[in-house]
Design a protein around this motif. Sequence first.
Motif, PDB file in Angstrom:
ATOM      1  N   TRP A  89      37.001  36.095  32.136  1.00 55.87           N
ATOM      2  CA  TRP A  89      37.900  36.912  31.307  1.00 55.87           C
ATOM      3  C   TRP A  89      37.219  38.164  30.783  1.00 55.87           C
ATOM      4  O   TRP A  89      37.841  39.226  30.695  1.00 55.87           O
ATOM      5  CB  TRP A  89      38.444  36.073  30.151  1.00 55.87           C
ATOM      6  CG  TRP A  89      39.411  35.032  30.596  1.00 55.87           C
ATOM      7  CD1 TRP A  89      39.225  33.677  30.621  1.00 55.87           C
ATOM      8  CD2 TRP A  89      40.726  35.256  31.108  1.00 55.87           C
ATOM      9  NE1 TRP A  89      40.335  33.045  31.121  1.00 55.87           N
ATOM     10  CE2 TRP A  89      41.278  33.987  31.433  1.00 55.87           C
ATOM     11  CE3 TRP A  89      41.491  36.387  31.345  1.00 55.87           C
ATOM     12  CZ2 TRP A  89      42.560  33.840  31.957  1.00 55.87           C
ATOM     13  CZ3 TRP A  89      42.777  36.247  31.866  1.00 55.87           C
ATOM     14  CH2 TRP A  89      43.292  34.982  32.161  1.00 55.87           C
ATOM     15  N   THR A  90      35.950  38.037  30.441  1.00 57.63           N
ATOM     16  CA  THR A  90      35.206  39.212  29.963  1.00 57.63           C
ATOM     17  C   THR A  90      35.084  40.260  31.064  1.00 57.63           C
ATOM     18  O   THR A  90      35.288  41.462  30.830  1.00 57.63           O
ATOM     19  CB  THR A  90      33.808  38.797  29.479  1.00 57.63           C
ATOM     20  OG1 THR A  90      33.945  37.901  28.364  1.00 57.63           O
ATOM     21  CG2 THR A  90      33.000  40.007  29.037  1.00 57.63           C
ATOM     22  N   ALA A  91      34.761  39.829  32.281  1.00 55.25           N
ATOM     23  CA  ALA A  91      34.637  40.763  33.399  1.00 55.25           C
ATOM     24  C   ALA A  91      35.983  41.375  33.765  1.00 55.25           C
ATOM     25  O   ALA A  91      36.073  42.571  34.080  1.00 55.25           O
ATOM     26  CB  ALA A  91      34.040  40.045  34.604  1.00 55.25           C
ATOM     27  N   PHE A  92      37.031  40.563  33.731  1.00 54.92           N
ATOM     28  CA  PHE A  92      38.359  41.026  34.121  1.00 54.92           C
ATOM     29  C   PHE A  92      38.935  42.017  33.109  1.00 54.92           C
ATOM     30  O   PHE A  92      39.780  42.853  33.450  1.00 54.92           O
ATOM     31  CB  PHE A  92      39.283  39.817  34.259  1.00 54.92           C
ATOM     32  CG  PHE A  92      40.520  40.075  35.069  1.00 54.92           C
ATOM     33  CD1 PHE A  92      40.467  40.745  36.277  1.00 54.92           C
ATOM     34  CD2 PHE A  92      41.760  39.637  34.620  1.00 54.92           C
ATOM     35  CE1 PHE A  92      41.604  40.972  37.036  1.00 54.92           C
ATOM     36  CE2 PHE A  92      42.911  39.860  35.361  1.00 54.92           C
ATOM     37  CZ  PHE A  92      42.827  40.531  36.571  1.00 54.92           C
ATOM     38  N   ALA A  93      38.463  41.941  31.855  1.00 54.11           N
ATOM     39  CA  ALA A  93      39.025  42.774  30.787  1.00 54.11           C
ATOM     40  C   ALA A  93      38.873  44.261  31.048  1.00 54.11           C
ATOM     41  O   ALA A  93      39.764  45.053  30.734  1.00 54.11           O
ATOM     42  CB  ALA A  93      38.365  42.417  29.451  1.00 54.11           C
ATOM     43  N   GLY A  94      37.740  44.663  31.637  1.00 56.62           N
ATOM     44  CA  GLY A  94      37.508  46.088  31.885  1.00 56.62           C
ATOM     45  C   GLY A  94      38.526  46.692  32.834  1.00 56.62           C
ATOM     46  O   GLY A  94      39.193  47.683  32.496  1.00 56.62           O
ATOM     47  N   PRO A  95      38.695  46.130  34.045  1.00 54.90           N
ATOM     48  CA  PRO A  95      39.718  46.655  34.951  1.00 54.90           C
ATOM     49  C   PRO A  95      41.131  46.594  34.384  1.00 54.90           C
ATOM     50  O   PRO A  95      41.916  47.525  34.577  1.00 54.90           O
ATOM     51  CB  PRO A  95      39.579  45.744  36.184  1.00 54.90           C
ATOM     52  CG  PRO A  95      38.151  45.331  36.175  1.00 54.90           C
ATOM     53  CD  PRO A  95      37.806  45.157  34.720  1.00 54.90           C
ATOM     54  N   VAL A  96      41.468  45.506  33.672  1.00 53.38           N
ATOM     55  CA  VAL A  96      42.803  45.414  33.086  1.00 53.38           C
ATOM     56  C   VAL A  96      43.025  46.541  32.087  1.00 53.38           C
ATOM     57  O   VAL A  96      44.102  47.154  32.042  1.00 53.38           O
ATOM     58  CB  VAL A  96      43.012  44.034  32.409  1.00 53.38           C
ATOM     59  CG1 VAL A  96      44.276  44.028  31.560  1.00 53.38           C
ATOM     60  CG2 VAL A  96      43.096  42.941  33.465  1.00 53.38           C
ATOM     61  N   ALA A  97      42.001  46.822  31.269  1.00 50.71           N
ATOM     62  CA  ALA A  97      42.111  47.924  30.308  1.00 50.71           C
ATOM     63  C   ALA A  97      42.331  49.244  31.033  1.00 50.71           C
ATOM     64  O   ALA A  97      43.110  50.095  30.580  1.00 50.71           O
ATOM     65  CB  ALA A  97      40.861  47.988  29.438  1.00 50.71           C
ATOM     66  N   ASN A  98      41.661  49.432  32.167  1.00 49.89           N
ATOM     67  CA  ASN A  98      41.855  50.653  32.958  1.00 49.89           C
ATOM     68  C   ASN A  98      43.279  50.756  33.485  1.00 49.89           C
ATOM     69  O   ASN A  98      43.889  51.838  33.484  1.00 49.89           O
ATOM     70  CB  ASN A  98      40.878  50.693  34.126  1.00 49.89           C
ATOM     71  CG  ASN A  98      39.483  51.100  33.708  1.00 49.89           C
ATOM     72  OD1 ASN A  98      38.512  50.426  34.029  1.00 49.89           O
ATOM     73  ND2 ASN A  98      39.349  52.194  32.974  1.00 49.89           N
ATOM     74  N   PHE A  99      43.829  49.646  33.950  1.00 51.27           N
ATOM     75  CA  PHE A  99      45.198  49.665  34.459  1.00 51.27           C
ATOM     76  C   PHE A  99      46.202  49.948  33.331  1.00 51.27           C
ATOM     77  O   PHE A  99      47.164  50.696  33.527  1.00 51.27           O
ATOM     78  CB  PHE A  99      45.533  48.338  35.140  1.00 51.27           C
ATOM     79  CG  PHE A  99      44.661  48.022  36.328  1.00 51.27           C
ATOM     80  CD1 PHE A  99      44.143  49.038  37.132  1.00 51.27           C
ATOM     81  CD2 PHE A  99      44.334  46.716  36.647  1.00 51.27           C
ATOM     82  CE1 PHE A  99      43.329  48.761  38.225  1.00 51.27           C
ATOM     83  CE2 PHE A  99      43.533  46.419  37.734  1.00 51.27           C
ATOM     84  CZ  PHE A  99      43.022  47.441  38.519  1.00 51.27           C
TER      85      PHE A  99
END
Length: 216
Positions: A89-99
């Motif tokens: 979830w921590t790793a996925f948070a960055g790309p999701v924030a970008n989207f």
Amino acid sequence: MILGQSLSQIVVLVIAVILSMSIHEAAHGLVSYWFGDPTARQAGRLSLNPLAHIDWSGLLCLLLFGFGWAKPVPVDPSYYKDPKAGMIWTAFAGPVANFLLGFVCVFLYYLLLKLAPGFAFGTVGSFVESVFATTAILSTGFGIFNLIPVPPLDGSKILFAFLPDQEYYRVTRGTPWMYILFIALLWSGLISGPIGMLRGAMIDAFSSAAMFLLGM
């Protein structure tokens, strides 16, 4: 990227890069904090202040060569109840924030066109529209790029978390060939086409959703 561009275009690009990188890194730190890790907060990395996240060498490389990096947010998975799940979830948070940033910028782009078309086509309005459009494109592309499952990108942290424990802790320490592969991918240009196609499809989807919400 900045070669041959006007001063106005360079300013727009710098704003877009800083916004995209800052929200990406802050999202990593925030989600890690939610999972019980105080490391990013103690390092002052939960802020959206660009100065907390920008690596000036990485910013310069992005502007000159089309790829770059921000200062990685420090995280300590040992604080998580489930280190693997927390890391996903921590790793996925960055790309999701970008989207999310990409969609917000697309929405604001069309909102400005709808509410103030005269302003949007003026000098200042055109600059603002360029910031929205460039940030949407760059942030979305940055999110896609970081999902590539090659270290040190976020996609590798997500993928590796599904490995058995022994393999997981071995590969997360990294090996030279992984970083050689990463550099080779950057310089080969093999990933630019697929990333461009995915980015275009996502921007089209964001545009359709924004126009639907705004009744355009």
